[in-house]
Write a protein that holds these residues in place. Structure first.
Motif, PDB file in Angstrom:
ATOM      1  N   MET A   1       0.777  -0.312   0.254  1.00 57.72           N
ATOM      2  CA  MET A   1       0.160  -0.271   0.355  1.00 57.72           C
ATOM      3  C   MET A   1       1.343   1.166  -0.425  1.00 57.72           C
ATOM      4  O   MET A   1       2.266   1.439   1.060  1.00 57.72           O
ATOM      5  CB  MET A   1      -0.860  -0.072   1.023  1.00 57.72           C
ATOM      6  CG  MET A   1      -1.678   1.555   1.874  1.00 57.72           C
ATOM      7  SD  MET A   1      -2.415   0.969   3.162  1.00 57.72           S
ATOM      8  CE  MET A   1      -4.083   2.343   2.180  1.00 57.72           C
ATOM      9  N   LEU A   2       0.575   1.919  -1.550  1.00 60.52           N
ATOM     10  CA  LEU A   2       1.372   3.146  -1.213  1.00 60.52           C
ATOM     11  C   LEU A   2       1.091   4.293   0.443  1.00 60.52           C
ATOM     12  O   LEU A   2       0.351   4.973   0.653  1.00 60.52           O
ATOM     13  CB  LEU A   2       0.890   4.018  -2.135  1.00 60.52           C
ATOM     14  CG  LEU A   2       0.982   3.535  -3.706  1.00 60.52           C
ATOM     15  CD1 LEU A   2       0.948   4.104  -4.760  1.00 60.52           C
ATOM     16  CD2 LEU A   2       2.906   3.407  -4.009  1.00 60.52           C
ATOM     17  N   LYS A   3       2.126   4.771   1.145  1.00 58.68           N
ATOM     18  CA  LYS A   3       1.543   5.662   1.476  1.00 58.68           C
ATOM     19  C   LYS A   3       2.426   7.192   1.881  1.00 58.68           C
ATOM     20  O   LYS A   3       3.528   7.731   0.789  1.00 58.68           O
ATOM     21  CB  LYS A   3       2.581   5.144   3.081  1.00 58.68           C
ATOM     22  CG  LYS A   3       2.164   4.489   3.499  1.00 58.68           C
ATOM     23  CD  LYS A   3       2.850   3.803   5.075  1.00 58.68           C
ATOM     24  CE  LYS A   3       2.622   2.619   5.466  1.00 58.68           C
ATOM     25  NZ  LYS A   3       3.192   2.115   6.885  1.00 58.68           N
ATOM     26  N   ARG A  30       9.293   5.120   2.864  1.00 58.76           N
ATOM     27  CA  ARG A  30       9.558   3.774   3.054  1.00 58.76           C
ATOM     28  C   ARG A  30      11.497   4.252   3.314  1.00 58.76           C
ATOM     29  O   ARG A  30      11.278   2.792   4.035  1.00 58.76           O
ATOM     30  CB  ARG A  30      10.160   3.879   1.629  1.00 58.76           C
ATOM     31  CG  ARG A  30      10.727   2.471   0.860  1.00 58.76           C
ATOM     32  CD  ARG A  30      10.752   2.459  -0.181  1.00 58.76           C
ATOM     33  NE  ARG A  30      11.253   2.855  -0.643  1.00 58.76           N
ATOM     34  CZ  ARG A  30      12.524   3.119  -0.884  1.00 58.76           C
ATOM     35  NH1 ARG A  30      13.066   2.138  -0.129  1.00 58.76           N
ATOM     36  NH2 ARG A  30      13.856   3.707  -1.379  1.00 58.76           N
TER      37      ARG A  30
END
Length: 102
Positions: A1-3, A30
């Protein structure tokens, strides 16, 4: 999932006629490292692709200081406060080419 990156701080540099420089410091989701990002903020801008009655595109030749040379471009410019995009397009077309809208 992208943050998303967390913005740690924002600093606005001097304002220039057609843009303002903003410097954001943000943390990578990241790596957790903080990086600086340079963002040019600008008012809305319009470009026009004017066609003559015989379907030829009207272009302008302008000197650009950044490259130290002339470029061939379609007309365009800033949308001034109180302008609509359409009225700004008509103004820029008239100023840069002498043509009126239709």
């Amino acid at each position: 999932m992208l943050k998303s990156w967390e913005v740690i701080s924002t600093n606005r540099d001097s304002s220039y006629r057609i843009f303002q420089l903003r410097i954001d410091r943000a943390r990578s989701p990241r790596t957790n490292k903080i990086h600086e990002f340079y963002i040019l903020e600008s008012p809305s801008w319009i470009n026009i692709i004017p066609l003559t009655t015989d379907d030829k595109v009207v272009m302008i030749r302008q000197y650009r200081h950044g490259i130290g040379d002339f470029t061939l471009e379609i007309p365009g410019g800033l949308v001034e406060p109180g302008d609509s995009p359409a009225s700004a397009a008509e103004r820029e077309l008239r100023e840069e080419t002498g043509y009126g809208g239709g």
